[in-house]
Motif scaffolding. Structure first.
Motif, PDB file in Angstrom:
ATOM      1  N   HIS A  58       0.843  -1.192   0.000  1.00 38.02           N
ATOM      2  CA  HIS A  58       0.000   0.000   0.000  1.00 38.02           C
ATOM      3  C   HIS A  58       0.880   1.245   0.000  1.00 38.02           C
ATOM      4  N   VAL A  59       0.394   2.313  -0.603  1.00 40.70           N
ATOM      5  CA  VAL A  59       1.084   3.602  -0.605  1.00 40.70           C
ATOM      6  C   VAL A  59       0.084   4.666  -0.193  1.00 40.70           C
ATOM      7  N   ALA A  60       0.559   5.671   0.529  1.00 33.67           N
ATOM      8  CA  ALA A  60      -0.268   6.847   0.841  1.00 33.67           C
ATOM      9  C   ALA A  60       0.588   8.088   0.725  1.00 33.67           C
ATOM     10  N   ARG A  61       0.028   9.121   0.112  1.00 38.31           N
ATOM     11  CA  ARG A  61       0.641  10.453   0.097  1.00 38.31           C
ATOM     12  C   ARG A  61      -0.222  11.321   0.988  1.00 38.31           C
ATOM     13  N   LEU A  62       0.402  11.869   2.020  1.00 41.35           N
ATOM     14  CA  LEU A  62      -0.339  12.598   3.049  1.00 41.35           C
ATOM     15  C   LEU A  62       0.107  14.048   3.135  1.00 41.35           C
ATOM     16  N   HIS A  77       5.292  -3.921   7.427  1.00 39.62           N
ATOM     17  CA  HIS A  77       6.555  -3.192   7.297  1.00 39.62           C
ATOM     18  C   HIS A  77       6.194  -1.800   6.783  1.00 39.62           C
ATOM     19  N   LEU A  78       6.455  -0.780   7.594  1.00 41.33           N
ATOM     20  CA  LEU A  78       6.169   0.613   7.253  1.00 41.33           C
ATOM     21  C   LEU A  78       7.478   1.305   6.919  1.00 41.33           C
ATOM     22  N   PHE A  79       7.517   1.991   5.774  1.00 41.17           N
ATOM     23  CA  PHE A  79       8.695   2.736   5.346  1.00 41.17           C
ATOM     24  C   PHE A  79       8.267   4.152   4.977  1.00 41.17           C
ATOM     25  N   VAL A  80       9.080   5.145   5.365  1.00 38.19           N
ATOM     26  CA  VAL A  80       8.807   6.553   5.054  1.00 38.19           C
ATOM     27  C   VAL A  80       9.839   7.021   4.029  1.00 38.19           C
ATOM     28  N   PRO A  81       9.502   7.004   2.725  1.00 42.88           N
ATOM     29  CA  PRO A  81      10.463   7.447   1.716  1.00 42.88           C
ATOM     30  C   PRO A  81      10.551   8.960   1.574  1.00 42.88           C
ATOM     31  N   GLU A 116       5.067  10.634   2.269  1.00 39.41           N
ATOM     32  CA  GLU A 116       4.634   9.431   1.571  1.00 39.41           C
ATOM     33  C   GLU A 116       5.037   8.246   2.423  1.00 39.41           C
ATOM     34  N   ILE A 117       4.152   7.254   2.525  1.00 37.93           N
ATOM     35  CA  ILE A 117       4.491   6.030   3.249  1.00 37.93           C
ATOM     36  C   ILE A 117       4.223   4.827   2.353  1.00 37.93           C
TER      37      ILE A 117
END
Length: 128
Positions: A58-62, A77-81, A116-117
């Motif tokens: 999943h991707v989110a732009r916040l 697994h959460l990544f903050v690019p 973005e996550i």
């Protein structure tokens, strides 16, 4: 220390494939968008199909103040690019930070700046 998340097919002998998907419009809503999934619940949604029925990316732009709830799963697994976020119960995560979860979900991730996550949701482990 480097941790790698690896999602392998849940069956062997498959021919590699290639897909491309435009998701910019979906991401404008600030929700978690499935971009790659092998899970039955994502069939028919705008996600690239992967050959693992236990995994989804999943991707989110916040925007600042926007938040999403992490899915409930045995493994996340959460990544903050890009940007910075606050993870409920854990605190501040900056660009490049990652968190691995076991048997959890439901935490809120809130952007403090445009962010973005990426979230891998996995419901089984598979040996490579």
């Amino acid at each position: 220390m480097i941790h790698k998340t690896r999602v392998v097919p849940d069956e062997g002998g498959l021919t590699p494939g290639y897909e491309q998907l435009e998701i910019d419009a979906d991401l404008l809503g600030g929700a978690l968008v499935p971009v790659a999934s092998g899970m039955a619940r994502d069939e028919g949604r705008s996600a690239i199909r992967i050959n693992n029925r236990y995994a989804a990316l999943h991707v989110a732009r916040l925007q600042p103040g926007q938040s999403v709830e992490l899915p409930e799963a045995p493994f996340l697994h959460l990544f903050v690019p890009r940007g910075t976020v606050d993870l409920e119960g854990a605190g501040h995560l900056a660009e490049g930070d990652a968190v691995r979860f076991t048997a959890t979900g439901g935490q809120r991730v809130t952007a403090t700046v445009p962010a973005e996550i990426l979230v891998w949701e996995m419901h089984a482990t598979l040996a490579a």
